[in-house]
Design a protein around this motif. Structure first.
Motif, PDB file in Angstrom:
ATOM      1  N   TYR A 285       0.905  -1.279   0.022  1.00 20.62           N
ATOM      2  CA  TYR A 285       0.204  -0.022  -0.037  1.00 20.62           C
ATOM      3  C   TYR A 285       0.698   1.244  -0.027  1.00 20.62           C
ATOM      4  O   TYR A 285       0.311   2.315  -0.368  1.00 20.62           O
ATOM      5  CB  TYR A 285      -1.075   0.045   1.269  1.00 20.62           C
ATOM      6  N   TRP A 286       2.095   1.012   0.471  1.00 19.23           N
ATOM      7  CA  TRP A 286       3.082   2.192   0.197  1.00 19.23           C
ATOM      8  C   TRP A 286       3.710   2.683  -1.143  1.00 19.23           C
ATOM      9  O   TRP A 286       4.339   3.445  -1.230  1.00 19.23           O
ATOM     10  CB  TRP A 286       4.339   1.683   1.277  1.00 19.23           C
ATOM     11  N   GLY A 287       3.417   1.551  -2.246  1.00 12.54           N
ATOM     12  CA  GLY A 287       4.025   1.923  -3.660  1.00 12.54           C
ATOM     13  C   GLY A 287       5.091   1.003  -3.786  1.00 12.54           C
ATOM     14  O   GLY A 287       4.991  -0.317  -3.492  1.00 12.54           O
ATOM     15  N   ASP A 288       6.053   1.475  -4.384  1.00 12.23           N
ATOM     16  CA  ASP A 288       7.116   0.415  -4.872  1.00 12.23           C
ATOM     17  C   ASP A 288       8.070   0.077  -3.604  1.00 12.23           C
ATOM     18  O   ASP A 288       7.950   0.705  -2.584  1.00 12.23           O
ATOM     19  CB  ASP A 288       8.068   1.063  -5.709  1.00 12.23           C
ATOM     20  N   GLU A 289       9.098  -0.755  -3.969  1.00 10.81           N
ATOM     21  CA  GLU A 289      10.052  -1.260  -2.970  1.00 10.81           C
ATOM     22  C   GLU A 289      10.762  -0.269  -2.249  1.00 10.81           C
ATOM     23  O   GLU A 289      11.314  -0.626  -0.956  1.00 10.81           O
ATOM     24  CB  GLU A 289      10.621  -2.609  -3.609  1.00 10.81           C
ATOM     25  N   SER A 290      11.150   0.632  -3.016  1.00 12.55           N
ATOM     26  CA  SER A 290      11.935   1.759  -2.496  1.00 12.55           C
ATOM     27  C   SER A 290      11.366   2.194  -1.205  1.00 12.55           C
ATOM     28  O   SER A 290      12.002   2.703  -0.302  1.00 12.55           O
ATOM     29  CB  SER A 290      12.557   2.733  -3.475  1.00 12.55           C
ATOM     30  N   GLN A 291      10.124   2.390  -0.943  1.00 13.07           N
ATOM     31  CA  GLN A 291       9.291   2.709   0.187  1.00 13.07           C
ATOM     32  C   GLN A 291       8.769   1.497   0.865  1.00 13.07           C
ATOM     33  O   GLN A 291       8.154   1.730   1.850  1.00 13.07           O
ATOM     34  CB  GLN A 291       8.339   3.592  -0.366  1.00 13.07           C
ATOM     35  N   PHE A 292       9.719   0.392   0.959  1.00  8.84           N
ATOM     36  CA  PHE A 292       9.186  -0.834   1.527  1.00  8.84           C
ATOM     37  C   PHE A 292       8.805  -0.434   2.956  1.00  8.84           C
ATOM     38  O   PHE A 292       9.561   0.010   3.724  1.00  8.84           O
ATOM     39  CB  PHE A 292      10.092  -1.858   1.508  1.00  8.84           C
ATOM     40  N   SER A 293       7.339  -0.780   3.514  1.00 14.01           N
ATOM     41  CA  SER A 293       7.015  -0.664   4.671  1.00 14.01           C
ATOM     42  C   SER A 293       7.527   0.803   5.641  1.00 14.01           C
ATOM     43  O   SER A 293       7.737   0.812   6.420  1.00 14.01           O
ATOM     44  CB  SER A 293       7.514  -1.728   5.753  1.00 14.01           C
TER      45      SER A 293
END
Length: 944
Positions: A285-293
């Motif tokens: 729900y945060w977007g791509d993996e660069s913003q993971f959790s």
């Protein structure tokens, strides 16, 4: 009471004869196991107990922190260690006496033999356990006689009884260790070193082996398992009440890709009048993996997270979301933690890093982002995923442990001394901070991992990313019971298995899978927490079909039955909190006198009154892909407890990258490889032994890509060059892919003998980088038959001795001690009520906190009965100050009347009068109905 052959002499006085006999037994055990026990020259009193010090610098502290419990810590006197752990910081218990080498705690006692370093534990004058000392990082115990053993948490490959078994106690995705071991003779051992441990039971001897800096355990004694679990809770923390809505149905999916999708789901549940209480938002729900959790919301797909939460709340439902302890490198929380050196060096599979949860400053930063990014928008709880903690992969306990250990140090010391505790720190933080920040709400945590005491933080454990199959369902039924016996009251699993298409490639189009899903749903409807979750197929009820479809109708029936039992369920939850009781009750807790119960691991008690018999095999459609994973306990090393796997860079074993232990012959995603092999061709070699669990012809099936060779018992069973199909497949290191597209499948048959270990060597060469697919499975001789439909569509249900039973489906009654052959339709699950049961029900509610117009009170006659009907505000903490109603209701069999006893407690919103429809059931399948309105403030007697 123990057998007469066990020493029954009185503890009081500690006679020379008794001590000599116990000493002789323990010394014999010590000699047998090769211990080297220190002799203690100094003995002194400390708060709550006694301290012994040996000449070689070993210190032994024995304390009584709660009634019926002895806490033992062994350590080097000059070492800088955390002697207290989590549970020895409180004041010691009162009424402790020490005299003549005997430490007394209530009706329990400990005789200390300082010369041999032996500890003899007694209860009511009977020797129950001896600490026979330590050797080579091993702690040894000896029972007076061999006994059955339960608990220890939940494991992917569940073991119903640990007697004469060995088990590696470490966390993984589908393995959550709560290291509390119990015996039906009223003995519980809480192994509390914080380190991974090899547990072994052999005859009457137990061994716990690890390389921790200390030995710390707690012995909990009582007259039965309930008393032992109560002692565990008094030591580690009672289990608070969850918010009432948490006992309703949870709808989850991997994953809802937008807030519109999520709100449409809750709208549809309400439109279809299907009860529901919790919506769950899974990852990304945060977007791509660069913003993971990163505790942020993707503005495209989740533009208004507060509005989403408000929408769910407007439907009398609640919402939680997943959060990891790892963070993408572009996230602000990553930057904040990295700036202060609070991230581990190991790489998380998302590309980010994992925080050091043991550091107070890391927890402070972590909480600040949880609050402002998640809870502030209206989330009602958190799902803490990957909290073993997970780095590249946690499908395997040995790999999970090694990945964490590779980081070497954490804030509180060596990771090896703190390997098991990550989720404890995390749950403790979220629970206490949530209570402080949101005083009118009970915290709620869904955790993939566990540690003793985690029940004190409103933490629910679930069993991770399981694979669909009837064997998995059977393992989950046992796992639920073992977690409960380990003292953790709240546990659940993914209905239907998280991953489906490995064995059911057609998913919901396969009638065999739909049958499995219904039976799994019925099982989880009788767990403390009722949650649907998984990937590859839709998990909403209507995914099964429209009105009239038998599978859909079966789900609706089970769902509505769950909600009708809400007064019963919430009352049982109150017993967990106020009486330290157990919600899901394995039959050994209430029927240990009945020798037949062990043959029915699919049966348990739900609360004190209802016997559940899960339909645990197909009755309508057989499972066609009936191979199963070789269980962890069947894959051992040439010398040690686990096989060995070596990974090489290059498809021809050119450069050794890493060697690790493993008891899992499966790789299913990129994280199963060492990170140094990402983007490179690789090869791997497994060596070990496979221990046959039964005799007969076994079919082995290997699904893989690349070059493969499998040698077993000195004979090459499979050798191949592979195929080129994998170039165009989806086998790209994801957890799963479409129907093993591009995989090659090999099989062979071999005749095995139960208990015999067969050496094997497995090699795989993979020239295609990042292609990860290797599955070694078998079909045991008995397993194929188990997965065929029963010719007469019947199952066996055993009714334990000591009670009469009502079949809630048919209304028929039976005496205990007999086995029934039943033919349950897809809509029916065998549920039985004991004679004398009082079951409150409320039909027609759509959410757990809805006030019913009336309560149906079902009286199952045949014996006297009692039930305490509990209620409170449903949320918040006022119940802790006495704001609740605990209303005792009793049935008098001889005089045939119900008594509503005067209730002295209440809460502000409690109704002054309540309408009941009393339904009296009798052994002739007759029912008498009376409608009454009664006031809790006075005693009322209703005759029949």
């Amino acid at each position: 009471m123990l057998d007469d052959e066990v020493n029954r002499r009185a503890l009081l006085g500690a006679s020379v004869t008794l001590c000599a006999a116990a000493h002789a037994r323990s010394s014999s055990a010590a000699e047998h196991q090769g211990e080297s026990n220190p002799s203690f020259e100094q003995m002194m009193r400390i708060e709550g107990g006694v301290r012994l010090v040996s000449q070689n610098g070993t210190t032994l502290d024995i304390m009584c922190m709660s009634e019926g419990t002895f806490s033992v810590v062994k350590y080097r006197s000059n070492s800088n260690i955390d002697r207290e752990g989590f549970f020895l910081k409180a004041r010691a218990a009162s009424g402790i006496h020490f005299e003549g080498g005997i430490l007394r705690n209530g009706d329990c006692g400990l005789h200390i033999d300082p010369g041999k370093g032996l500890l003899h534990f007694f209860r009511q004058g009977n020797l129950v356990l001896t600490d026979t000392g330590t050797s080579k990082h091993a702690q040894h115990f000896s029972f007076p006689f061999a006994c059955d053993l339960y608990g220890l948490g939940q494991f992917r490959d569940a073991i119903a009884n640990y007697r004469d078994k060995s088990l590696y106690l470490a966390h993984a995705n589908m393995d959550a260790v709560n290291s509390f071991l119990v015996s039906p003779h009223g003995i519980g051992i809480l192994w509390d070193t914080h380190a991974a441990t090899q547990f072994t039971s052999q005859g009457r001897h137990l061994t716990f082996t690890n390389d921790a800096s200390l030995t710390r355990y707690h012995l909990c004694l009582g007259g039965h398992i309930d008393a032992v679990i109560a002692a565990y809770r008094r030591l580690t923390g009672k289990a608070p009440l969850l918010p009432k809505w948490a006992y309703g149905f949870w709808q989850s999916q991997e994953r809802y890709k937008s807030q519109q999708e999520l709100t449409d789901i809750i709208d549809t549940y309400r439109a279809k009048k299907l009860p529901i209480d919790v919506m769950v938002q899974d990852w990304r729900y945060w977007g791509d993996e660069s913003q993971f959790s990163g505790m942020v919301w993707d503005k495209t797909n989740f533009p208004d997270p507060k509005g989403m939460c408000d929408h769910v709340h407007s439907h009398h439902a609640h919402i939680i979301a997943s959060v990891w302890p790892a963070f993408g490198k572009a996230s602000e929380i990553y930057q904040a933690l990295d700036h202060e050196g609070l991230l581990f060096k190991g790489t998380h599979w998302s590309g980010g890093k994992v925080l050091d949860i043991t550091a107070p400053r890391a927890r402070e930063i972590y909480w600040s982002w949880i609050q402002k990014g998640l809870l502030s928008v209206g989330l009602d709880g958190l799902w803490t995923d990957g909290c073993e903690p997970e780095f590249m992969s946690t499908g395997n306990r040995y790999v999970t442990a090694k990945s964490y250990l590779d980081n070497e140090k954490c804030f509180v010391g060596n990771i090896s001394d703190n390997l098991m505790t990550f989720s404890y720190y995390q749950s403790n933080l979220i629970y206490h901070q949530s209570r402080q920040a949101y005083a009118n709400k009970r915290p709620l945590i869904l955790s993939r991992s566990v540690y003793p005491g985690q029940q004190a933080f409103n933490a629910i454990t679930w069993s991770g990313d399981t694979f669909a199959g009837w064997q998995t369902l059977n393992d989950q039924i046992v796992a639920a019971q073992q977690m409960s016996l380990s003292g953790i009251p709240y546990w659940t699993c993914d209905i239907g298995g998280f991953l489906v298409t490995h064995r059911f490639p057609n998913g919901l189009q396969d009638s065999a899978y739909r049958e499995l899903y219904v039976r799994w749903f019925q099982f989880v409807a009788f767990l403390p927490i009722f949650r649907a979750h998984g990937t590859q197929i839709r998990r909403e009820l209507w995914a099964m079909g429209e009105d009239g479809d038998p599978h859909y109708e079966a789900l609706k029936k089970a769902l509505k039955l769950r909600y009708s039992l809400m007064p019963y369920i919430y009352s049982q939850a109150a017993r967990v909190t106020f009486n330290n009781e157990t919600f899901l009750r394995p039959l050994i807790m209430d029927f240990s006198h009945d020798p037949k119960i062990s043959a029915y691991p699919n049966q348990y008690m739900f609360g004190r009154n209802l016997l559940i018999a899960v339909v645990n095999r197909p009755l309508e459609a057989p499972q066609t892909n009936y191979q199963e994973f070789i269980p962890n306990y069947a894959v051992v090393g040439m010398q040690g407890p686990a096989a060995e796997v070596s990974f090489f860079e290059g498809a021809h074993f050119e450069k050794l990258i890493e060697t690790r232990a493993s008891d899992d012959l499966k790789m299913s995603w990129f994280g199963d490889l060492p990170i140094d092999l990402k983007g490179k061709p690789y090869s791997a070699r497994w060596k070990g032994r496979i221990v046959a669990q039964e005799s007969g012809i076994h079919l082995f099936k290997i699904t893989t890509q690349g070059l493969i060779k499998f040698v077993m018992d000195g004979v090459t069973r499979v050798v191949s060059k592979g195929s080129e199909a994998g170039f165009a497949t989806k086998a790209d290191g994801a957890v799963s892919f479409a129907d093993h597209e591009g995989d090659d499948v090999y099989s062979f048959e071999i005749n095995l003998k139960a208990g015999q270990a067969y050496a094997f060597e497995l090699t795989q060469s993979q020239p295609k980088h990042d292609i990860v697919s290797l599955w070694v499975e078998w079909v045991r001789p008995s397993h194929k038959a188990e997965l065929q439909t029963s010719p007469n569509k019947m199952i066996e249900v055993y009714l334990p001795l000591g009670s009469g039973w009502y079949d809630l489906n048919s209304g028929l009654t039976y005496q205990g001690g007999q086995t029934l052959k039943l033919r349950p339709s897809i809509q029916d699950m065998p549920v039985f009520a004991q004679f004398g049961s009082i079951i409150p029900m409320s039909s027609g509610i759509d959410y757990a906190m809805q006030t019913p117009d009336q309560i149906e009170l079902h009286i199952y006659t045949g014996a006297d009965g009692n039930f305490t009907l509990y209620d409170d505000e449903g949320d918040g903490h006022n119940y802790e100050q006495g704001a609740y109603r605990n209303w005792k209701i009793s049935w008098n069999e001889a005089k045939q009347y119900v008594t509503f006893h005067q209730c002295d407690t209440t809460y502000p919103s409690a109704a002054r009068e309540i309408s009941f429809t009393i339904i009296k059931h009798d052994a002739q399948s007759n029912s008498i109905i009376k409608k009454v309105t009664v006031s809790p403030s006075k005693t009322s007697i209703i005759g029949f």
